[in-house]
Write a protein that holds these residues in place. Structure first.
Motif, mmCIF file in Angstrom:
data_model
loop_
_atom_site.group_PDB
_atom_site.id
_atom_site.type_symbol
_atom_site.label_atom_id
_atom_site.label_comp_id
_atom_site.label_asym_id
_atom_site.label_seq_id
_atom_site.Cartn_x
_atom_site.Cartn_y
_atom_site.Cartn_z
ATOM 1 N N VAL A 55 36.169 23.507 37.195
ATOM 2 C CA VAL A 55 35.311 24.697 36.564
ATOM 3 C C VAL A 55 34.701 25.409 37.941
ATOM 4 C CG1 VAL A 55 32.442 24.844 35.809
ATOM 5 C CG2 VAL A 55 34.175 23.382 34.504
ATOM 6 N N LYS A 56 34.731 24.483 38.810
ATOM 7 C CA LYS A 56 34.147 25.464 40.046
ATOM 8 C C LYS A 56 35.296 26.592 40.838
ATOM 9 C CE LYS A 56 31.315 21.765 42.064
ATOM 10 N NZ LYS A 56 31.052 21.041 43.358
ATOM 11 N N ALA A 57 36.489 25.908 40.475
ATOM 12 C CA ALA A 57 37.720 26.760 40.795
ATOM 13 C C ALA A 57 37.675 28.151 39.820
ATOM 14 C CB ALA A 57 39.123 26.048 40.612
ATOM 15 N N ILE A 58 37.617 27.913 38.537
ATOM 16 C CA ILE A 58 37.428 29.000 37.650
ATOM 17 C C ILE A 58 36.304 29.892 38.038
ATOM 18 C CG2 ILE A 58 36.928 29.697 35.259
ATOM 19 C CD1 ILE A 58 38.580 27.099 34.327
ATOM 20 N N GLU A 63 34.921 34.917 40.373
ATOM 21 C CA GLU A 63 34.177 35.967 41.395
ATOM 22 C C GLU A 63 35.187 36.774 41.953
ATOM 23 O OE1 GLU A 63 31.893 33.164 43.493
ATOM 24 O OE2 GLU A 63 30.314 32.686 42.047
ATOM 25 N N PHE A 64 36.177 36.231 42.321
ATOM 26 C CA PHE A 64 37.398 36.996 43.077
ATOM 27 C C PHE A 64 37.844 37.959 42.233
ATOM 28 C CE2 PHE A 64 41.780 37.639 44.076
ATOM 29 C CZ PHE A 64 41.629 37.787 45.354
ATOM 30 N N VAL A 65 38.194 37.807 40.929
ATOM 31 C CA VAL A 65 38.667 38.831 39.946
ATOM 32 C C VAL A 65 37.303 39.908 39.851
ATOM 33 C CG1 VAL A 65 39.385 39.352 37.694
ATOM 34 C CG2 VAL A 65 40.206 37.335 38.754
ATOM 35 N N SER A 66 36.352 39.498 39.566
ATOM 36 C CA SER A 66 35.148 40.536 39.399
ATOM 37 C C SER A 66 34.994 41.291 40.416
ATOM 38 C CB SER A 66 33.755 39.956 39.496
ATOM 39 O OG SER A 66 32.799 40.622 39.068
ATOM 40 N N ALA A 67 35.295 41.034 41.715
ATOM 41 C CA ALA A 67 35.132 41.740 43.118
ATOM 42 C C ALA A 67 36.306 42.805 42.930
ATOM 43 C CB ALA A 67 35.314 40.890 44.239
ATOM 44 N N LEU A 72 38.566 48.140 41.854
ATOM 45 C CA LEU A 72 39.218 49.309 41.030
ATOM 46 C C LEU A 72 38.351 50.126 40.380
ATOM 47 C CD1 LEU A 72 41.757 46.893 38.901
ATOM 48 C CD2 LEU A 72 42.180 48.688 40.707
ATOM 49 N N LYS A 73 37.217 49.926 40.083
ATOM 50 C CA LYS A 73 36.228 50.920 39.708
ATOM 51 C C LYS A 73 35.868 51.889 40.840
ATOM 52 C CE LYS A 73 33.886 47.842 36.222
ATOM 53 N NZ LYS A 73 32.573 47.266 35.998
ATOM 54 N N ILE A 74 35.823 51.314 41.811
ATOM 55 C CA ILE A 74 35.443 52.390 42.969
ATOM 56 C C ILE A 74 36.894 53.277 43.191
ATOM 57 C CG2 ILE A 74 35.082 52.607 45.717
ATOM 58 C CD1 ILE A 74 33.699 49.855 45.344
ATOM 59 N N THR A 75 37.856 52.668 43.178
ATOM 60 C CA THR A 75 39.104 53.673 43.403
ATOM 61 C C THR A 75 39.129 54.537 42.195
ATOM 62 O OG1 THR A 75 40.235 51.571 44.301
ATOM 63 C CG2 THR A 75 41.569 53.473 43.649
ATOM 64 N N THR A 76 39.088 54.060 41.063
ATOM 65 C CA THR A 76 38.995 54.971 39.809
ATOM 66 C C THR A 76 38.112 56.207 39.762
ATOM 67 O OG1 THR A 76 39.841 53.224 38.414
ATOM 68 C CG2 THR A 76 38.749 55.094 37.323
ATOM 69 N N ALA A 77 36.848 55.783 40.497
ATOM 70 C CA ALA A 77 35.840 56.734 40.804
ATOM 71 C C ALA A 77 36.285 57.756 41.859
ATOM 72 C CB ALA A 77 34.590 56.161 41.151
ATOM 73 N N VAL A 127 46.042 43.494 41.986
ATOM 74 C CA VAL A 127 45.117 42.776 41.035
ATOM 75 C C VAL A 127 45.648 42.130 39.795
ATOM 76 C CG1 VAL A 127 43.004 43.223 39.509
ATOM 77 C CG2 VAL A 127 43.438 44.243 41.638
ATOM 78 N N GLU A 128 46.646 42.683 39.279
ATOM 79 C CA GLU A 128 47.385 42.072 38.101
ATOM 80 C C GLU A 128 48.082 40.604 38.650
ATOM 81 O OE1 GLU A 128 50.071 45.107 36.637
ATOM 82 O OE2 GLU A 128 48.524 45.714 35.522
ATOM 83 N N THR A 129 48.854 41.087 39.725
ATOM 84 C CA THR A 129 49.589 39.840 40.370
ATOM 85 C C THR A 129 48.432 38.545 40.780
ATOM 86 O OG1 THR A 129 51.163 41.423 41.390
ATOM 87 C CG2 THR A 129 50.964 39.087 42.118
ATOM 88 N N ASN A 130 47.448 39.141 41.215
ATOM 89 C CA ASN A 130 46.262 38.130 41.411
ATOM 90 C C ASN A 130 45.802 37.382 40.473
ATOM 91 O OD1 ASN A 130 46.724 38.549 44.183
ATOM 92 N ND2 ASN A 130 44.829 39.835 44.661
#
Length: 157
Positions: A55-58, A63-67, A72-77, A127-130
């Motif tokens: 659970v801690k790893a998830i 959090e990593f994926v969220s960052a 990506l949102k910033i890049t899209t903007a 991001v997709e790879t990660n």
């Protein structure tokens, strides 16, 4: 009458001894049951520790994926800002006096847009790879069967 009283007391003592024997047998049975349950409890404790680590790893990966998604949102903007700039330049092109100025400006803008698009594609690919690697690791940690069961339980029916 005293003999009869003694017999009665002896009988009561024998009853008490029989009860004590039954209680002793029950205590032995309980001890045996408890000793049989202890390994199960130890196993459950180790499984609970492992589950907590998963659970801690998830959480960490989430959090990593969220960052990365925020990135990506910033890049899209930024890409949308480039598109708006391109529209403004297109409108300004009508006001530019020479064709050479317009051509040079267009080339520069197209190069900038291409660079931003390339960077965006690279970011998305990374991001997709990660995410793919993280999901693969989670499958390996938790077991594919457990992950699929969890996924199915969260889907609306």
């Amino acid at each position: 009458m005293s003999e009869q009283l003694l017999k009665q007391i002896l009988s009561e003592i024998q009853n008490v001894n029989q009860r004590l024997d039954r209680i002793e047998t029950d205590v032995i049975t309980l001890k045996t049951d408890v000793s049989e349950i202890k390994p199960d409890i130890s196993s459950l404790e180790s499984q609970m520790i492992e589950t907590n680590q998963i659970v801690k790893a998830i959480r960490h990966n989430t959090e990593f994926v969220s960052a990365e998604v925020n990135g990506l949102k910033i890049t899209t903007a930024n890409l949308e800002a480039v598109k708006r700039t391109e529209k403004m330049i297109t409108m300004m092109n009508a006001k530019v006096s020479t064709k050479d100025d317009v051509a040079e400006l267009r080339t520069h803008i197209i190069d900038e847009i291409d660079a931003v698009r390339t960077e965006l594609k690279e970011n998305i690919t990374q991001v997709e790879t990660n995410v793919r690697d993280d999901m693969k690791s989670l499958f390996e940690i938790a077991g594919e069967h457990e992950v699929k069961i969890r996924t199915l339980t969260r889907r609306p029916v």
